[in-house]
Design a protein around this motif. Structure first.
Motif, PDB file in Angstrom:
ATOM      1  N   HIS A   1       1.240  -0.877   0.013  1.00 29.64           N
ATOM      2  CA  HIS A   1      -0.037  -0.252   0.293  1.00 29.64           C
ATOM      3  C   HIS A   1       0.594   1.311   0.090  1.00 29.64           C
ATOM      4  CE1 HIS A   1       0.838   1.318   3.908  1.00 29.64           C
ATOM      5  NE2 HIS A   1       0.517  -0.288   4.029  1.00 29.64           N
ATOM      6  N   GLY A   2       0.299   2.464  -0.022  1.00 27.55           N
ATOM      7  CA  GLY A   2       1.179   3.936  -0.296  1.00 27.55           C
ATOM      8  C   GLY A   2       1.017   4.400   1.128  1.00 27.55           C
ATOM      9  N   GLY A   3       1.251   5.844   0.888  1.00 30.96           N
ATOM     10  CA  GLY A   3       0.937   6.877   2.151  1.00 30.96           C
ATOM     11  C   GLY A   3       2.123   7.501   2.778  1.00 30.96           C
ATOM     12  N   GLY A   4       3.425   7.430   2.021  1.00 30.37           N
ATOM     13  CA  GLY A   4       4.519   7.544   2.078  1.00 30.37           C
ATOM     14  C   GLY A   4       5.055   7.077   3.863  1.00 30.37           C
ATOM     15  N   TRP A   5       5.469   5.171   3.412  1.00 27.25           N
ATOM     16  CA  TRP A   5       5.971   4.949   4.089  1.00 27.25           C
ATOM     17  C   TRP A   5       5.503   5.058   5.951  1.00 27.25           C
ATOM     18  CZ3 TRP A   5       9.184   7.860   0.775  1.00 27.25           C
ATOM     19  CH2 TRP A   5       9.573   7.291  -0.162  1.00 27.25           C
ATOM     20  N   ALA A   6       4.473   5.754   5.972  1.00 31.83           N
ATOM     21  CA  ALA A   6       3.812   6.674   7.022  1.00 31.83           C
ATOM     22  C   ALA A   6       2.538   5.775   7.528  1.00 31.83           C
ATOM     23  CB  ALA A   6       5.034   7.913   7.211  1.00 31.83           C
ATOM     24  N   LEU A   7       1.833   6.700   6.125  1.00 32.28           N
ATOM     25  CA  LEU A   7       0.791   6.433   6.411  1.00 32.28           C
ATOM     26  C   LEU A   7       0.072   5.529   6.265  1.00 32.28           C
ATOM     27  CD1 LEU A   7      -0.440  10.166   6.353  1.00 32.28           C
ATOM     28  CD2 LEU A   7       0.298   9.546   7.908  1.00 32.28           C
TER      29      LEU A   7
ATOM     30  N   ILE B   1      -3.400  15.640  -3.929  1.00 32.62           N
ATOM     31  CA  ILE B   1      -3.348  15.533  -2.584  1.00 32.62           C
ATOM     32  C   ILE B   1      -2.139  15.519  -2.120  1.00 32.62           C
ATOM     33  CG2 ILE B   1      -5.877  14.634  -2.022  1.00 32.62           C
ATOM     34  CD1 ILE B   1      -4.426  12.264  -1.999  1.00 32.62           C
ATOM     35  N   LEU B   2      -2.003  15.627  -3.056  1.00 34.51           N
ATOM     36  CA  LEU B   2      -0.072  14.924  -2.405  1.00 34.51           C
ATOM     37  C   LEU B   2       0.950  17.052  -3.115  1.00 34.51           C
ATOM     38  CD1 LEU B   2       2.403  13.231  -0.965  1.00 34.51           C
ATOM     39  CD2 LEU B   2       2.703  12.271  -3.755  1.00 34.51           C
ATOM     40  N   TYR B   3       0.614  17.651  -1.895  1.00 32.13           N
ATOM     41  CA  TYR B   3       1.461  18.190  -2.577  1.00 32.13           C
ATOM     42  C   TYR B   3       3.016  18.621  -2.207  1.00 32.13           C
ATOM     43  CZ  TYR B   3      -2.657  20.416  -1.771  1.00 32.13           C
ATOM     44  OH  TYR B   3      -4.003  20.872  -1.677  1.00 32.13           O
ATOM     45  N   ARG B   4       3.905  19.283  -3.179  1.00 31.09           N
ATOM     46  CA  ARG B   4       5.343  19.092  -3.175  1.00 31.09           C
ATOM     47  C   ARG B   4       6.185  19.615  -1.911  1.00 31.09           C
ATOM     48  NH1 ARG B   4       8.954  23.137  -4.154  1.00 31.09           N
ATOM     49  NH2 ARG B   4      11.026  22.370  -5.201  1.00 31.09           N
ATOM     50  N   PRO B   5       5.799  19.759  -1.555  1.00 27.26           N
ATOM     51  CA  PRO B   5       6.723  19.717   0.461  1.00 27.26           C
ATOM     52  C   PRO B   5       6.013  18.834   1.416  1.00 27.26           C
ATOM     53  CG  PRO B   5       5.366  22.198  -0.044  1.00 27.26           C
ATOM     54  CD  PRO B   5       4.725  21.449  -1.408  1.00 27.26           C
ATOM     55  N   TYR B   6       4.868  17.844   0.899  1.00 27.84           N
ATOM     56  CA  TYR B   6       4.931  16.538   1.414  1.00 27.84           C
ATOM     57  C   TYR B   6       5.749  15.783   1.306  1.00 27.84           C
ATOM     58  CZ  TYR B   6      -0.016  19.116   2.965  1.00 27.84           C
ATOM     59  OH  TYR B   6      -0.638  19.983   3.113  1.00 27.84           O
ATOM     60  N   MET B   7       5.923  15.102   0.059  1.00 26.82           N
ATOM     61  CA  MET B   7       6.782  14.253  -0.850  1.00 26.82           C
ATOM     62  C   MET B   7       8.208  14.818  -0.189  1.00 26.82           C
ATOM     63  SD  MET B   7       6.020  11.706  -2.624  1.00 26.82           S
ATOM     64  CE  MET B   7       7.489  10.522  -1.082  1.00 26.82           C
ATOM     65  N   ALA B   8       8.744  16.069  -0.029  1.00 30.22           N
ATOM     66  CA  ALA B   8       9.638  15.924   1.098  1.00 30.22           C
ATOM     67  C   ALA B   8      10.175  15.480   1.856  1.00 30.22           C
ATOM     68  CB  ALA B   8       9.982  17.393   0.716  1.00 30.22           C
TER      69      ALA B   8
ATOM     70  N   GLN C   1      11.085  11.637   6.832  1.00 29.41           N
ATOM     71  CA  GLN C   1      10.408  10.740   7.525  1.00 29.41           C
ATOM     72  C   GLN C   1      10.754   9.414   6.668  1.00 29.41           C
ATOM     73  OE1 GLN C   1       6.963  12.598   9.298  1.00 29.41           O
ATOM     74  NE2 GLN C   1       6.215  11.263   7.486  1.00 29.41           N
ATOM     75  N   TYR C   2      11.172   8.899   6.400  1.00 29.10           N
ATOM     76  CA  TYR C   2      11.317   7.468   5.261  1.00 29.10           C
ATOM     77  C   TYR C   2      12.947   7.435   5.938  1.00 29.10           C
ATOM     78  CZ  TYR C   2      11.957   3.706   2.224  1.00 29.10           C
ATOM     79  OH  TYR C   2      12.467   2.352   1.834  1.00 29.10           O
ATOM     80  N   LEU C   3      13.689   8.851   5.040  1.00 25.33           N
ATOM     81  CA  LEU C   3      14.965   7.676   5.095  1.00 25.33           C
ATOM     82  C   LEU C   3      15.484   8.629   6.832  1.00 25.33           C
ATOM     83  CD1 LEU C   3      16.133   9.522   1.907  1.00 25.33           C
ATOM     84  CD2 LEU C   3      15.991   7.182   2.928  1.00 25.33           C
ATOM     85  N   GLY C   4      14.712   8.169   7.519  1.00 25.65           N
ATOM     86  CA  GLY C   4      15.242   8.811   9.010  1.00 25.65           C
ATOM     87  C   GLY C   4      16.460  10.149   9.127  1.00 25.65           C
ATOM     88  N   ALA C   5      15.841  10.811   8.495  1.00 29.67           N
ATOM     89  CA  ALA C   5      16.604  12.537   8.412  1.00 29.67           C
ATOM     90  C   ALA C   5      16.116  14.126   9.075  1.00 29.67           C
ATOM     91  CB  ALA C   5      17.085  12.824   6.944  1.00 29.67           C
ATOM     92  N   ASP C   6      16.842  14.542   9.424  1.00 31.98           N
ATOM     93  CA  ASP C   6      16.619  15.442  10.291  1.00 31.98           C
ATOM     94  C   ASP C   6      15.520  16.066   9.210  1.00 31.98           C
ATOM     95  OD1 ASP C   6      16.172  18.382  11.412  1.00 31.98           O
ATOM     96  OD2 ASP C   6      17.825  17.598  12.711  1.00 31.98           O
ATOM     97  N   SER C   7      13.836  16.681   9.610  1.00 31.57           N
ATOM     98  CA  SER C   7      13.020  17.617   9.333  1.00 31.57           C
ATOM     99  C   SER C   7      13.360  19.052   8.686  1.00 31.57           C
ATOM    100  CB  SER C   7      11.687  17.248   9.961  1.00 31.57           C
ATOM    101  OG  SER C   7      12.148  18.315  11.039  1.00 31.57           O
ATOM    102  N   SER C   8      14.414  19.834   9.306  1.00 32.47           N
ATOM    103  CA  SER C   8      14.866  20.667   8.810  1.00 32.47           C
ATOM    104  C   SER C   8      16.042  20.547   7.349  1.00 32.47           C
ATOM    105  CB  SER C   8      15.665  21.210  10.006  1.00 32.47           C
ATOM    106  OG  SER C   8      17.296  20.144   9.613  1.00 32.47           O
ATOM    107  N   LEU C   9      15.851  19.343   6.871  1.00 27.63           N
ATOM    108  CA  LEU C   9      16.656  19.365   6.105  1.00 27.63           C
ATOM    109  C   LEU C   9      15.467  19.909   4.329  1.00 27.63           C
ATOM    110  CD1 LEU C   9      18.914  16.550   6.208  1.00 27.63           C
ATOM    111  CD2 LEU C   9      19.761  19.204   6.511  1.00 27.63           C
ATOM    112  N   GLU C  10      13.802  20.007   5.244  1.00 27.73           N
ATOM    113  CA  GLU C  10      13.534  20.168   4.183  1.00 27.73           C
ATOM    114  C   GLU C  10      13.270  21.601   2.685  1.00 27.73           C
ATOM    115  OE1 GLU C  10       8.156  21.572   4.263  1.00 27.73           O
ATOM    116  OE2 GLU C  10       9.440  19.439   5.513  1.00 27.73           O
ATOM    117  N   PRO C  11      13.591  22.356   3.870  1.00 29.61           N
ATOM    118  CA  PRO C  11      13.850  23.692   2.604  1.00 29.61           C
ATOM    119  C   PRO C  11      14.910  23.359   1.871  1.00 29.61           C
ATOM    120  CG  PRO C  11      13.886  24.237   4.507  1.00 29.61           C
ATOM    121  CD  PRO C  11      14.045  22.908   4.679  1.00 29.61           C
TER     122      PRO C  11
END
Length: 374
Positions: free
Chosen positions: A78-84, A207-214, A219-229
């Motif tokens: 199933h889908g869900g961004g590896w989180a949902l 329903i999948l905005y570009r920032p959501y995908m980043a 989250q999937y790669l276990g990285a800091d969310s501050s890297l999003e920008p």
């Protein structure tokens, strides 16, 4: 529009809860999804439905009733961004029931672990373990599955897992049984370029905005969310990132891999200088198990014939189109199924109350392809 408004409202509420330390944003979202969508395993006259484990991974099995004979088999992620989401969601339950009934096939819908508790490569390892178990002689015999007619499939993040598993197992010469087909539904396949034409065109499309995908990738790669920008600016894949070779860049060079009608007037965004060291800090960005589009041609050439569904109004459109093109270059038979009126997640909108024409068509054509190729 209603669903998008609700989804954005829940996303904002989850961000607020996360900031206040009430709970992780993903936990709140999954709690809402579970409340609305999760259903028990209920059999019906045509299909027997049970919850079990496959390779130690929770799995919902849909087995057609009727005569005792060898049937086709599909393992689905199933889908869900590896989180949902979950294999126990009503949407996926309905899809798999329909697949089992229309194809007279055994469908294994896998509930792999989710972020934030599980991060890459946990989800990949779950998908791989379940797939290896299914392809074993013992499980094939137990469920009455024809070893010559087994497919791996999934949508969105599940399509990512399906593609990665297909690559790994197709190259494993120790396996006696391998997948006959791979069916990828609007798969997410790379995280180095957030400025493909589809990312630019559909950055604010539900329903999948570009920032959501980043955010999902981090989250999937276990990285800091501050890297999003940094990801959203393509600073992580700037030319001064020495770990990204010219060969790697060529594997997602959409100016060469996409047809003109998809490139339109969009221009590549490649930074000369960015944020050196991001790839070293987040090695999953370059790992083919996380980003199957980066696989070598020789690996792709060993994978089974493929079905790749893409949607015009989806940030992930070009991931799927580029992957289909690279598979063809490697000699793999590929069926591309593109929907000009499609949007990300449309296939789960094939039933009431959220029923759409493109959702119904996409499910029908997906099942038809499986019927003709498996």
């Amino acid at each position: 529009m209603l669903l998008d408004a609700l989804f954005r409202s829940f996303m904002q509420a989850s961000d607020a809860a996360h900031a206040l330390g009430v709970c992780h944003r993903v936990h709140l979202l999954n709690r809402v999804v579970s409340w609305v969508e999760v259903v028990e395993a209920r059999s019906c006259p045509a299909v027997n439905v049970t919850d079990t484990t496959l390779g130690g991974v929770p799995t919902r099995v849909f087995h057609p009733r009727g005569e005792n004979k060898l049937r086709r088999g599909v393992i689905y992620f199933h889908g869900g961004g590896w989180a949902l989401c979950s294999a126990r969601m009503r949407s996926y339950d309905r899809l798999c029931r329909k697949m089992a009934e229309d194809l007279d096939a055994v469908i294994m819908s896998v509930d792999y672990r989710l972020a934030p508790e599980a991060v890459f490569p946990d989800q990949y390892h779950d998908a791989l373990a379940a797939s290896r178990a299914l392809l074993s002689a013992e499980l094939l015999q137990q469920y009455g599955i024809d070893p010559q007619r087994v497919c791996v499939s999934g949508d969105s993040a599940g399509g990512n897992l399906a593609a990665a598993v297909a690559q790994e197992l197709s190259s494993d010469d120790s396996l006696k049984v391998k997948f006959k087909a791979q069916a990828l539904i609007y798969p997410v396949l790379q995280a180095l370029d957030f400025y493909t034409p589809s990312y630019q065109q559909n950055q604010a499309v539900p329903i999948l905005y570009r920032p959501y995908m980043a955010r999902f990738w981090l989250q999937y790669l276990g990285a800091d969310s501050s890297l999003e920008p940094l990801l959203l600016a393509n600073n992580h894949s700037s030319l001064d990132q020495l770990a990204i070779s010219a060969t790697t860049r060529s594997k997602l060079n959409w100016t060469a891999l996409l047809p003109a009608e998809r490139k339109k007037n969009f221009k590549p965004v490649v930074k000369e200088k960015g944020s050196p060291g991001v790839v070293g800090e987040v090695p999953g960005l370059m790992d083919v198990r996380a980003a199957p589009l980066l696989a070598e041609k020789g690996v792709l050439g060993k994978t089974p014939k493929a079905y790749v569904m893409t949607c015009e109004f989806d940030v992930l459109r070009d991931d799927g189109l580029m992957y289909g093109g690279r598979l063809r270059e490697a000699g793999v038979e590929v069926t591309s199924d593109h929907y000009e009126d499609g949007f990300h997640g449309c296939m789960v909108f094939a039933n009431l109350p959220m029923m759409s024409s493109v959702g119904q068509r996409s499910v029908r054509n997906y099942i038809r392809w499986l019927d003709q190729n498996l």
